[in-house]
Scaffold this motif. Sequence first.
Motif, short mmCIF file in Angstrom:
data_model
loop_
_atom_site.label_atom_id
_atom_site.label_comp_id
_atom_site.label_asym_id
_atom_site.label_seq_id
_atom_site.Cartn_x
_atom_site.Cartn_y
_atom_site.Cartn_z
N GLY B 296 0.79 -1.22 0.00
CA GLY B 296 0.00 0.00 0.00
C GLY B 296 0.82 1.26 0.00
N ASN B 297 2.11 1.17 -0.32
CA ASN B 297 2.89 2.42 -0.44
C ASN B 297 2.34 3.23 -1.61
OD1 ASN B 297 4.76 2.37 -2.91
ND2 ASN B 297 5.12 0.35 -2.03
N THR B 298 2.62 4.52 -1.58
CA THR B 298 2.00 5.44 -2.55
C THR B 298 2.36 5.10 -3.99
OG1 THR B 298 3.74 6.90 -1.71
CG2 THR B 298 1.49 7.49 -1.19
N VAL B 299 3.60 4.67 -4.24
CA VAL B 299 4.02 4.39 -5.62
C VAL B 299 3.40 3.09 -6.13
CG1 VAL B 299 5.99 3.93 -7.13
CG2 VAL B 299 6.14 5.72 -5.39
N SER B 300 3.42 2.05 -5.34
CA SER B 300 2.78 0.79 -5.77
C SER B 300 1.28 1.01 -5.99
CB SER B 300 3.00 -0.30 -4.71
OG SER B 300 4.37 -0.57 -4.54
#
Lengths: 415, 415
Positions: B296-300
């Motif tokens: 759930g990181n912003t880039v993924s």
Amino acid sequence: MQNEITDSELLQARRDAVLSPSYRLFYEHPIHVVRGEGVWLHDAQGRKYLDAYNNVPVAGHCHPYIVERTVEQARKLNTHTRYLTDKPVELAERLLATMPSDMGSVILTNSGSEANDLAIRIARMLTGGTGVIVTDCAYHGTTDLLQGMSPVTGLPTGRDVFTIQVPLEMQDEQEFGRLVRECLDRMQAQGVKPAALLVDTIFGSDGAISDPAGFLKPALEEIHAAGAMFIADEVQPGFGRTGGGMWGFSRHGIVPDFVTMGKPMGNGHPVAALVTKRSIAEAFRSHQRYFNTFGGNTVSSAAALATLDVIEQEGLVQNARETGAYLRLGLEALARDHDSITALRGSGLFQGVQTPSGEVAARIVNAMRDKGVLIGAAGRGNAALKVRPPLPVKRSEVDFLLDVLAQVLRSEAGR
Amino acid sequence: MQNEITDSELLQARRDAVLSPSYRLFYEHPIHVVRGEGVWLHDAQGRKYLDAYNNVPVAGHCHPYIVERTVEQARKLNTHTRYLTDKPVELAERLLATMPSDMGSVILTNSGSEANDLAIRIARMLTGGTGVIVTDCAYHGTTDLLQGMSPVTGLPTGRDVFTIQVPLEMQDEQEFGRLVRECLDRMQAQGVKPAALLVDTIFGSDGAISDPAGFLKPALEEIHAAGAMFIADEVQPGFGRTGGGMWGFSRHGIVPDFVTMGKPMGNGHPVAALVTKRSIAEAFRSHQRYFNTFGGNTVSSAAALATLDVIEQEGLVQNARETGAYLRLGLEALARDHDSITALRGSGLFQGVQTPSGEVAARIVNAMRDKGVLIGAAGRGNAALKVRPPLPVKRSEVDFLLDVLAQVLRSEAGR
């Protein structure tokens, strides 16, 4: 309008509606982050925060070189290890070049969890044992297997998992080895054959236990004498964090059987790895194959290669050592003046600041957040402050951190 | 110079020296891939291959929109779910919008393995049971837990894991439900309380079992009647592959308890998810928290959002249905003329082409590779050809595939 709903409140409500309630936000007043740059995070209200917590962006948030090298590869090719491609091979070569020559074989995964899970599986397969030793506040990952080896979560330990209550201050270099020996005896008394000792080599979730450097050596000798294997979990200390070389185990002068790594490896891109002795890899191979769809894909490998480039080119290990020492001296000065600091531990840019209780630590963490500095808490009862900025942090930024901490400690003293 | 060493040979030697010997390259003559674009892969010798195998680059290799949206986010912010950020919230909203309204809660992970591992853990926790049912050629992931639920690997099944021998052709819609019922009876006879039925809803590693659509419904009823849960593993069929909607379970008219997804979700970027009913998420939350560093990181999340955009904007589900039907008709024509095709199964752009044996399938796969078309093999004895191109594949490209397959089948007939 008195009750205007802010964008952040709306986002939080939307979040609560769709993300699992198992997720938790940091801080009494969560931060709505919109931008990261170097050691700074910026929120939606235009405030900026010194990030002295995040070890994932090891080279600093959104490092331009790493981003551009990653996208360069993403524009060209993103595929898996069942075709021959250059990037995972280059990455494995570069990783092995940072390690003792016995370490000879790399498997790429997506998370430290996947790497630790596989290390345990291989150790159990090759030793024929099942017993695994971890420390009593350890955290090693999110899989079903590793939850049972992560007592800090409060979940019951798994089958044949034994814990060592690790002292925050070691009496001497031999102490940890003695504890491992005692644990092996307990295991034997219960008829369990040992497979592995799994330790984070900076003992991050235990509260950053680092000294005396070398205390892991007798532990490794004990575990080998028992026919079991040593897994160095480098997810926290790896990639220069401790200032004592690229890996936490280097400070202890040992050669582990397995080295697992994750968090900082791609500066935020999901990439992780398991490195083993070549002999172990060959023995495992005779039992089974291994494939991981995303693990070792060309783009993730490129992100990790670029991160290694920056660590080298910007001298980040040296900065971890030097600026880490500067931070430590500042913390020592504060400790002399403030009863809320009862001990200091850690190495390089991983500093553990012991406070009397989890309540005190939580108050300090929240007060510092409100003053623009992000840190966390860890260890038994979450009573230790965890100070762990990205590695390019400068002395002037450390001064800011120390200044804010001093203010907070003063108001803590005045309670 | 007669014995000149090529770059590819050198790369392979370097690879053998540093990557684990557990890795395997595809094909008798492995491909040294240097570039991907749309449904084409290019090798170091300047040859190009129609990719009719890879489901990860669901929108085509190196899709420019997805790459640029991902890097746009990577330049701005890459951080985790303990801060409030917009991208994972938007992603969860978008995913839930593609599902029945009962599905209400999202956890983001890095791989389908992490998602399946967590689903099993939650199902066991909430049902109080341990028994898990999988099919006899199932593959569900790489973790220790899931290896024991992936009998296709040849590894022993895990504790309390029971298998169903799934027929390649179902007699009727009720058959799979009857098999689940029988398996639950076996479980009960051994005193094991059931926790979950875990199935890939296109049965990819079993050889693509798709019809009659609806056959999962009685199975879900049986598993619910036994107090256990239904996990739809959408790692293979998800994101439009079957042409029957976004998810494989949609074709069967069911609402699962858990939906897991991975491979195609970020068009190559490591991102995956577990979606559950809200009630399940709430019950799990009362037992424990969950955090996943990269999940759930912003880039993924941005990569997954951009992939959803393209699936919608380019009508890829419809193309999977239409071009999939076109491919199927072509395969049916070949099946009429060639004894090496004994049955056809699958849906949309996931086609399983049954051959008499693993040897025949391997010869066809390798011969097609040499003629510039990449497919794979799966199912019992690896006897089924797996045809599974990226979803934007065009009819002209399908014609090329069918033409090459026809040539190979002719030379197979002439053996």
